[in-house]
Scaffold this motif. Sequence first.
Motif, PDB file in Angstrom:
ATOM      1  N   TYR A  69       0.810  -1.216   0.000  1.00 53.43           N
ATOM      2  CA  TYR A  69       0.000   0.000   0.000  1.00 53.43           C
ATOM      3  C   TYR A  69       0.846   1.270   0.000  1.00 53.43           C
ATOM      4  CZ  TYR A  69      -3.622   3.297   1.415  1.00 53.43           C
ATOM      5  OH  TYR A  69      -4.469   4.367   1.483  1.00 53.43           O
ATOM      6  N   PRO A  70       1.799   1.416   0.971  1.00 52.60           N
ATOM      7  CA  PRO A  70       2.612   2.642   0.922  1.00 52.60           C
ATOM      8  C   PRO A  70       3.441   2.757  -0.349  1.00 52.60           C
ATOM      9  CG  PRO A  70       3.333   1.163   2.692  1.00 52.60           C
ATOM     10  CD  PRO A  70       2.057   0.619   2.172  1.00 52.60           C
ATOM     11  N   VAL A  71       3.941   1.654  -0.885  1.00 57.56           N
ATOM     12  CA  VAL A  71       4.742   1.731  -2.114  1.00 57.56           C
ATOM     13  C   VAL A  71       3.897   2.260  -3.266  1.00 57.56           C
ATOM     14  CG1 VAL A  71       5.790   0.291  -3.891  1.00 57.56           C
ATOM     15  CG2 VAL A  71       6.517   0.073  -1.514  1.00 57.56           C
ATOM     16  N   VAL A  72       2.651   1.796  -3.354  1.00 54.82           N
ATOM     17  CA  VAL A  72       1.763   2.321  -4.405  1.00 54.82           C
ATOM     18  C   VAL A  72       1.585   3.822  -4.248  1.00 54.82           C
ATOM     19  CG1 VAL A  72      -0.655   2.383  -5.115  1.00 54.82           C
ATOM     20  CG2 VAL A  72       0.541   0.207  -4.972  1.00 54.82           C
ATOM     21  N   TRP A  73       1.363   4.265  -3.021  1.00 53.52           N
ATOM     22  CA  TRP A  73       1.213   5.703  -2.790  1.00 53.52           C
ATOM     23  C   TRP A  73       2.448   6.486  -3.247  1.00 53.52           C
ATOM     24  CZ3 TRP A  73      -2.394   8.904  -2.676  1.00 53.52           C
ATOM     25  CH2 TRP A  73      -3.634   8.633  -2.070  1.00 53.52           C
ATOM     26  N   ILE A  74       3.621   5.937  -2.852  1.00 54.78           N
ATOM     27  CA  ILE A  74       4.860   6.622  -3.239  1.00 54.78           C
ATOM     28  C   ILE A  74       4.964   6.684  -4.760  1.00 54.78           C
ATOM     29  CG2 ILE A  74       7.390   6.378  -3.252  1.00 54.78           C
ATOM     30  CD1 ILE A  74       6.981   5.224  -0.326  1.00 54.78           C
ATOM     31  N   PHE A  75       4.684   5.545  -5.396  1.00 55.70           N
ATOM     32  CA  PHE A  75       4.737   5.496  -6.852  1.00 55.70           C
ATOM     33  C   PHE A  75       3.808   6.549  -7.477  1.00 55.70           C
ATOM     34  CE2 PHE A  75       2.716   3.819 -10.733  1.00 55.70           C
ATOM     35  CZ  PHE A  75       3.821   3.842 -11.561  1.00 55.70           C
ATOM     36  N   MET A  76       2.609   6.623  -6.924  1.00 57.41           N
ATOM     37  CA  MET A  76       1.654   7.576  -7.480  1.00 57.41           C
ATOM     38  C   MET A  76       2.116   9.006  -7.272  1.00 57.41           C
ATOM     39  SD  MET A  76      -2.102   5.835  -6.981  1.00 57.41           S
ATOM     40  CE  MET A  76      -2.201   5.956  -5.222  1.00 57.41           C
ATOM     41  N   ILE A  77       2.630   9.318  -6.104  1.00 59.86           N
ATOM     42  CA  ILE A  77       3.067  10.686  -5.837  1.00 59.86           C
ATOM     43  C   ILE A  77       4.238  11.065  -6.740  1.00 59.86           C
ATOM     44  CG2 ILE A  77       4.216  12.138  -4.101  1.00 59.86           C
ATOM     45  CD1 ILE A  77       2.365  10.589  -2.045  1.00 59.86           C
ATOM     46  N   VAL A  78       5.148  10.118  -6.919  1.00 57.54           N
ATOM     47  CA  VAL A  78       6.299  10.403  -7.785  1.00 57.54           C
ATOM     48  C   VAL A  78       5.849  10.668  -9.206  1.00 57.54           C
ATOM     49  CG1 VAL A  78       8.353   9.365  -8.831  1.00 57.54           C
ATOM     50  CG2 VAL A  78       7.983   9.210  -6.366  1.00 57.54           C
ATOM     51  N   SER A  79       4.910   9.852  -9.690  1.00 54.29           N
ATOM     52  CA  SER A  79       4.505  10.083 -11.091  1.00 54.29           C
ATOM     53  C   SER A  79       3.763  11.409 -11.224  1.00 54.29           C
ATOM     54  CB  SER A  79       3.686   8.912 -11.641  1.00 54.29           C
ATOM     55  OG  SER A  79       2.704   8.503 -10.736  1.00 54.29           O
ATOM     56  N   VAL A  80       2.983  11.803 -10.234  1.00 55.82           N
ATOM     57  CA  VAL A  80       2.366  13.132 -10.280  1.00 55.82           C
ATOM     58  C   VAL A  80       3.448  14.195 -10.367  1.00 55.82           C
ATOM     59  CG1 VAL A  80       1.073  14.845  -8.951  1.00 55.82           C
ATOM     60  CG2 VAL A  80       0.239  12.503  -9.105  1.00 55.82           C
ATOM     61  N   GLY A  81       4.519  14.012  -9.566  1.00 54.59           N
ATOM     62  CA  GLY A  81       5.628  14.966  -9.599  1.00 54.59           C
ATOM     63  C   GLY A  81       6.205  15.090 -10.993  1.00 54.59           C
ATOM     64  N   PHE A  82       6.437  13.936 -11.622  1.00 51.80           N
ATOM     65  CA  PHE A  82       6.991  13.989 -12.976  1.00 51.80           C
ATOM     66  C   PHE A  82       6.055  14.726 -13.939  1.00 51.80           C
ATOM     67  CE2 PHE A  82      10.010  10.584 -11.790  1.00 51.80           C
ATOM     68  CZ  PHE A  82      11.150  11.147 -12.338  1.00 51.80           C
ATOM     69  N   MET A  83       4.777  14.431 -13.815  1.00 53.84           N
ATOM     70  CA  MET A  83       3.835  15.097 -14.714  1.00 53.84           C
ATOM     71  C   MET A  83       3.825  16.596 -14.510  1.00 53.84           C
ATOM     72  SD  MET A  83       0.728  12.514 -15.087  1.00 53.84           S
ATOM     73  CE  MET A  83       1.027  11.005 -15.974  1.00 53.84           C
ATOM     74  N   LEU A  84       3.851  17.010 -13.257  1.00 48.27           N
ATOM     75  CA  LEU A  84       3.864  18.454 -13.007  1.00 48.27           C
ATOM     76  C   LEU A  84       5.102  19.089 -13.627  1.00 48.27           C
ATOM     77  CD1 LEU A  84       2.519  18.633  -9.343  1.00 48.27           C
ATOM     78  CD2 LEU A  84       1.316  19.132 -11.477  1.00 48.27           C
ATOM     79  N   MET A  85       6.232  18.383 -13.533  1.00 48.19           N
ATOM     80  CA  MET A  85       7.437  18.914 -14.158  1.00 48.19           C
ATOM     81  C   MET A  85       7.257  19.044 -15.677  1.00 48.19           C
ATOM     82  SD  MET A  85      10.457  17.036 -12.060  1.00 48.19           S
ATOM     83  CE  MET A  85      11.585  17.038 -13.470  1.00 48.19           C
ATOM     84  N   TYR A  86       6.647  18.005 -16.241  1.00 42.11           N
ATOM     85  CA  TYR A  86       6.400  18.018 -17.684  1.00 42.11           C
ATOM     86  C   TYR A  86       5.526  19.212 -18.082  1.00 42.11           C
ATOM     87  CZ  TYR A  86       4.414  16.427 -22.156  1.00 42.11           C
ATOM     88  OH  TYR A  86       3.993  16.337 -23.452  1.00 42.11           O
ATOM     89  N   PHE A  87       4.468  19.439 -17.307  1.00 43.05           N
ATOM     90  CA  PHE A  87       3.578  20.572 -17.624  1.00 43.05           C
ATOM     91  C   PHE A  87       4.304  21.892 -17.440  1.00 43.05           C
ATOM     92  CE2 PHE A  87      -0.008  17.643 -16.141  1.00 43.05           C
ATOM     93  CZ  PHE A  87      -0.198  17.171 -17.419  1.00 43.05           C
ATOM     94  N   LYS A  88       5.139  21.925 -16.423  1.00 50.71           N
ATOM     95  CA  LYS A  88       5.932  23.136 -16.185  1.00 50.71           C
ATOM     96  C   LYS A  88       6.795  23.423 -17.404  1.00 50.71           C
ATOM     97  CE  LYS A  88       6.418  25.846 -12.554  1.00 50.71           C
ATOM     98  NZ  LYS A  88       5.315  26.115 -11.623  1.00 50.71           N
ATOM     99  N   LYS A  89       7.455  22.389 -17.888  1.00 45.85           N
ATOM    100  CA  LYS A  89       8.356  22.540 -19.026  1.00 45.85           C
ATOM    101  C   LYS A  89       7.565  23.026 -20.257  1.00 45.85           C
ATOM    102  CE  LYS A  89      10.830  19.828 -21.874  1.00 45.85           C
ATOM    103  NZ  LYS A  89      10.872  18.458 -22.327  1.00 45.85           N
ATOM    104  N   LYS A  90       6.378  22.497 -20.408  1.00 45.80           N
ATOM    105  CA  LYS A  90       5.539  22.901 -21.544  1.00 45.80           C
ATOM    106  C   LYS A  90       4.868  24.258 -21.316  1.00 45.80           C
ATOM    107  CE  LYS A  90       4.697  19.161 -24.511  1.00 45.80           C
ATOM    108  NZ  LYS A  90       3.928  18.981 -25.749  1.00 45.80           N
ATOM    109  N   LYS A  91       5.125  24.835 -20.152  1.00 43.27           N
ATOM    110  CA  LYS A  91       4.550  26.148 -19.804  1.00 43.27           C
ATOM    111  C   LYS A  91       3.034  26.114 -19.727  1.00 43.27           C
ATOM    112  CE  LYS A  91       8.254  29.172 -21.158  1.00 43.27           C
ATOM    113  NZ  LYS A  91       8.871  29.626 -22.394  1.00 43.27           N
ATOM    114  N   TRP A  92       2.504  24.953 -19.317  1.00 45.48           N
ATOM    115  CA  TRP A  92       1.048  24.896 -19.168  1.00 45.48           C
ATOM    116  C   TRP A  92       0.621  25.344 -17.777  1.00 45.48           C
ATOM    117  CZ3 TRP A  92      -0.868  19.701 -21.710  1.00 45.48           C
ATOM    118  CH2 TRP A  92      -0.507  19.726 -23.061  1.00 45.48           C
ATOM    119  N   LEU A  93       1.592  25.418 -16.897  1.00 51.28           N
ATOM    120  CA  LEU A  93       1.241  25.816 -15.523  1.00 51.28           C
ATOM    121  C   LEU A  93       1.831  27.200 -15.225  1.00 51.28           C
ATOM    122  CD1 LEU A  93       1.722  22.464 -13.589  1.00 51.28           C
ATOM    123  CD2 LEU A  93      -0.401  23.678 -14.000  1.00 51.28           C
TER     124      LEU A  93
END
Lengths: 355, 355, 355, 355, 355
Positions: free
Chosen positions: B331-355
């Motif tokens: 359970y905690p590993v899934v949470w960590i995995f999910m939080i990390v992937s959200v982090g990556f996505m936010l970085m991606y959106f940042k790079k694309k200047k969508w945020l």
Amino acid sequence: MKLRKKNRRIPGESPGTLREACDIPDEKIDISVMLYNASFVEEKITHNIDEALAFEKDDVVTWINIDGIRNHKMLEKIGAKYNLHPLLLEDISCNEQRPKLDVYDEHIFIVVKMLKFDTEEKGIIDEQVSFVLGKNYVLSFQEEDKKGDVFNPNRERLKGHKGKIRKSGADYLLYTLLDTIVDNYFIILEGIGGRIEELEDDLIADPSPKRLKVLYGLKREMIYLRKSVWPLREVINKMEKGETELLLPATQIFIRDVYDHTIQVIDTVESYRDVLASMVDIYMSSISNRMNSVIKVLTIISTIFIPLTFVAGVYGMNFDYMPELKWKYGYPVVWIFMIVSVGFMLMYFKKKKWL
Amino acid sequence: MKLRKKNRRIPGESPGTLREACDIPDEKIDISVMLYNASFVEEKITHNIDEALAFEKDDVVTWINIDGIRNHKMLEKIGAKYNLHPLLLEDISCNEQRPKLDVYDEHIFIVVKMLKFDTEEKGIIDEQVSFVLGKNYVLSFQEEDKKGDVFNPNRERLKGHKGKIRKSGADYLLYTLLDTIVDNYFIILEGIGGRIEELEDDLIADPSPKRLKVLYGLKREMIYLRKSVWPLREVINKMEKGETELLLPATQIFIRDVYDHTIQVIDTVESYRDVLASMVDIYMSSISNRMNSVIKVLTIISTIFIPLTFVAGVYGMNFDYMPELKWKYGYPVVWIFMIVSVGFMLMYFKKKKWL
Amino acid sequence: MKLRKKNRRIPGESPGTLREACDIPDEKIDISVMLYNASFVEEKITHNIDEALAFEKDDVVTWINIDGIRNHKMLEKIGAKYNLHPLLLEDISCNEQRPKLDVYDEHIFIVVKMLKFDTEEKGIIDEQVSFVLGKNYVLSFQEEDKKGDVFNPNRERLKGHKGKIRKSGADYLLYTLLDTIVDNYFIILEGIGGRIEELEDDLIADPSPKRLKVLYGLKREMIYLRKSVWPLREVINKMEKGETELLLPATQIFIRDVYDHTIQVIDTVESYRDVLASMVDIYMSSISNRMNSVIKVLTIISTIFIPLTFVAGVYGMNFDYMPELKWKYGYPVVWIFMIVSVGFMLMYFKKKKWL
Amino acid sequence: MKLRKKNRRIPGESPGTLREACDIPDEKIDISVMLYNASFVEEKITHNIDEALAFEKDDVVTWINIDGIRNHKMLEKIGAKYNLHPLLLEDISCNEQRPKLDVYDEHIFIVVKMLKFDTEEKGIIDEQVSFVLGKNYVLSFQEEDKKGDVFNPNRERLKGHKGKIRKSGADYLLYTLLDTIVDNYFIILEGIGGRIEELEDDLIADPSPKRLKVLYGLKREMIYLRKSVWPLREVINKMEKGETELLLPATQIFIRDVYDHTIQVIDTVESYRDVLASMVDIYMSSISNRMNSVIKVLTIISTIFIPLTFVAGVYGMNFDYMPELKWKYGYPVVWIFMIVSVGFMLMYFKKKKWL
Amino acid sequence: MKLRKKNRRIPGESPGTLREACDIPDEKIDISVMLYNASFVEEKITHNIDEALAFEKDDVVTWINIDGIRNHKMLEKIGAKYNLHPLLLEDISCNEQRPKLDVYDEHIFIVVKMLKFDTEEKGIIDEQVSFVLGKNYVLSFQEEDKKGDVFNPNRERLKGHKGKIRKSGADYLLYTLLDTIVDNYFIILEGIGGRIEELEDDLIADPSPKRLKVLYGLKREMIYLRKSVWPLREVINKMEKGETELLLPATQIFIRDVYDHTIQVIDTVESYRDVLASMVDIYMSSISNRMNSVIKVLTIISTIFIPLTFVAGVYGMNFDYMPELKWKYGYPVVWIFMIVSVGFMLMYFKKKKWL
């Protein structure tokens, strides 16, 4: 209006030949001859051109109106009598002419377009009307073989001694006929104006593709109206400029009046074109606005429920060790969390003015 | 502004006939007659045309102003007295005329459009004003029967001996009247200019469909303003070119000034048209920009939560043999995995200047 | 640039009256008078118009430059001395004039627009400059009361005996002043050209709504520039055509040079307009392209994960009889199935060039 | 139509030199010579220019028609015989000429474009036809070496004694040839008109990218047609204006007829352009409408099912304490709730007119 | 092409002063002098202007070509020798001139733009070429200091006795030089035509933002080409109209030929502009079409799987009393239901032509 009617000469053929008068067989043609002067008026209605041409008198103005132009025998007989150039006869018989004024030695030749609103096909149709003005005669040629509808008021005025028409010469008669035609343009324009205003209201209320089709139809009509009206202006301008002695100075003042009306028609046509061009912009942005509002709904719904669904999904997982699941207040806390986040989102949308 | 008013002659009718003066019954008309020269001024206000015409004097300039043009008896009487052509009278009585100048033997005839801002309907209305300038008289005809509002300052100047108006002839009087009308155009344009600037600010702040409607309304007003102003230019140009001897050289210099003002009006109208055309582009791209930002929100939310929901869905499956479910840290590993992937996505959106 | 300044005559007021010189109270005005001929030059700077007018001499060219036009006492005094028409004085005092050239008996009157870049408001401002050219004098009137900035180089040349200016007459002086003004246009255009090129690069790199506002601002500036420049062309053309004897043939050749420059300015303005029009298209399609790429991301993510989520959902169902759930390899087979279908989808996107 | 053919002179080369006659080697050329007067007609067909030039007779009109223009030997021989300027010969041999009329001392030189519909490539191709009209001869030069197809009817009329052609001079022959070419334009236009009307129907029924390509192709054809037709108008206008004595007054009346036809062609081309411009708008908004309807489907589906999925997700959670799950009527109540909310949503969409 | 080069006079400076010849220091300049008549030709190449001017002879035509215009000493010496007006010298030295023709007493002055394709920067660059035509001399001034590249063929013809150039006067030489320049335009246009056709194909195959940039670049090039070509037309028209006696009638016929070519260049430029304008429309709708197809994919996937996911979600709920879950055929029935609804949806998409 059709883009093109098929009434053309075959390339390379001899010009000025009235070959089968534009391919259409002999028809019953309606000829009306009016002889008049200040003290006298007489009318003859016949189908026989010889009879019509024989109906003449001294010291009168002769007006021969012919409905039905594609009988080349008839045209040749008139041509012979009034000394008309073969090209002139060809122009009369082909309903593809551009409005124009040609000056010949003994007469002037005028082609104009008469416009009518065809209530069946819901569109404007044009009909070619040709005039020959000689020293004391006017010949008018109309395309259709309906009895001289549009010129009936003129006929009535001739018979009824109304106005100054009976006291004036053939040039004044020509003027009244042209004036009748130009006045008809206003009726057409009024109809179009009404349809434009109707469309305007509809367009904002409901920008469906159906409206676009109406808009496009109106634009096309304006394109063709323009094509008829602009050369008409030149025709009447030439008359006003007095390039011929057949138009007496006393008539010039009336021609100037017709000229003013023609300019007014052109102004109105141009204004309508401008208005229709603006309406395309409106239509385009109405569509975009609609799309915008559809997408907003989608975004609001998705933005609210997709994260919530995720939360529900998390607690639907079947891990053996998920402490929240065992916690007594887990379920209500999740509900509270979800309701609060919906609240925040609604506030966000409110701020963005999406709601 | 209406696309068309219904005031037309019936096609085929005799021109120059004042039939029921454009369909409207006798009205009370207001007539004001002013007689003046350098040393003398007298005014008579009446409803009776005979009385007005009888009020005359030698060696003065006579200015007859008539409010209310659809009384054909009255028009005929004036026509008889001042030898006016029937077509001229018809033009006076029909408020559909295009601005124009017609030169007759003894007088010139001018039609112009007076513009007013109708505060009730929030739109511009136009009114036809006709002038006849003779050797020592000016006749002016206004559509409405309100007491001579717009020309009141001119009247005051006449009475008050202000300016050179009293020392000059009828042509100078005509000039002052035209000048008054053209000056009114500037007031109208100033109002429109203000509305354009207001709309400009609104359009960027909030490109709602409501703005489009205002924009479209302004565009349409410009179309009709243009229709009134362009022919006015020709009218005044004709006056300046000195096609008539009724305008003295000393007055020409003033006419040139009115001409300059007319050109300025036209320039401004054209500039406004250009500005409005640009604003359509702004509006269009503002809508697109808005849509863009809405879709971005949708995409960001979907891109973040749809994969997460999938992950949650996977561990919600009920397979008997799913080793991760048994694992203590699943359970905690899934949470960590999910939080990390959200982090990556936010970085991606940042790079694309969508945020 | 403001759409309209408020400096107009009240409709119906007497023309040529300098009423409160356009509503603005008496100001300190700066007057500079230069007297010169080939062998002599003297300058007087004063605030007193009487003093300025008294400063005169035989056989010299007199140049009176006045900064500050809204003092009607001053204007009347100059008008009296130089025999200026009241309308001319009114035109000087109202800064709303369109560039023009009026020919009077003893002098010609020229109105042009001087353009400056207002570094504070980051926009172009225009200032009206009027000239009166007489037999051996030039009067120049500027709007602002800053000390004769723009004409300083001309003054220096006069004093410093530079160029042929001292040997030539008043007409050559007028030419140099006009030339100075037209040369200033190029500086303005250079600045705009730079801003356009800057915007060009920005627009492709980042098509944000901010850019649109800049673009729109530039478009509007071009509209107003155009309004100033086109009539200037007519003014100088009239000068070149030699409608007046005040311009000597030797000066005509220089006027032709200014004319060439004016045409160049117009050409550049028109080119800029075309370039800006193209940039709107670029902007529009840049927005669309951006939207396209946003939507692609959304579609790729949705297309990949929505079906997978469905699959996970299926095996999350709680039916009692679901054989797959019991099957030992059920879980890994589902994973394999899901990975394979993601692979196919990625290939599909690759083929469509979305990735 | 190709944007440019490669047939140009090398910059800096001597003008009027027939270098390899535009780079293409000697070809078999077809020459037909007709000699005729009212009582006599004879034709010779040959490949040898010397033979052709030797075939002559007194008191006849000579018409030499040459198919194949890139043989410079031949051109030089004709040039020598008829005293043609080297530039004229160069113009004949280069098929890049713009339609034009050049007046020389002894003859006039006319270049026009013949249009044909290439059924293979489904596009319009143009061919340069040049004419030299001298006192009693006409030389005509065609690009292709197909046997004199387009002028065959003219030949037949000459031989068959049809029309007035045999009785008239060389100028009338030139007229008939030009008339043949202009009449061909109508056939081309009729074809295009048909394709436009077809596209119109297709565009509304199915606005696929394929249609756009057709539309674009038509637009491009109109651009090139225009380029051929506008200068043609000048050519024929120059003829009508009688800049040369080679055209007898009796022929002028026929030239006027060709002129009318040319104007009609131009009018039609311009109308088509307007119609095509409108069709782009239609296409654009059809696409937007389609997108709109696609997005509506997406939004409706998402708006209905995403919230429902959330509800299902909530009751798929595994919390130990979820009282609803134990409740006997929980399941049917959820179903009822879901059905009711779908009902509300459908009503909402109905109200918004999305369904 | 740069929007503006920085080469302007400082406002207020004395006109006709060659200040530092547009700010650029002395350069090595290449001067070539050719003396020729029918029987004689001699060339001198030097860097020294005094030497060049000393190289003269009676009864010959003198052609001085100078590469490098920013040396004001040199210009002043030429000016002194050939009596050139200071303004003319200034125009030569500033490469910002608009093409023009100025007539002076003893000579005419022509400025044109030479166009070259800069293979490095992949854009068109323009270079100013000035000509002075006197009684028996031609002076030509080129911007760059590359050895007289573009006029080399002309030099060869002079030396090689080719064509009629040696037998003719200075006016014919001027013609050949202009002709060389205009012929160069066609090469430029051919290049652009090729790039347009290339882009056309690319645009439909792959409407990426990269294409838009190319398209925009081409549009901008056309804007600047136009700016160079339109005034050139006036220049050559003025020459053809014979405003000067320096051009002999025998040369006029050649000038007319250059004029025709210039018109052709203008026609082509205008056609290209039209074509490029159409291509923007294509590009715009290609983007929309692409977006449309992306959104269709999204909608199809969502419409199919979102409802299915909901169904799966329903049977993932944990209610105690859900009779379907107990039912033996519940699972397969759900599958069948889901497959059937997918089938219906696919049929629906098929009907809508989305698949």
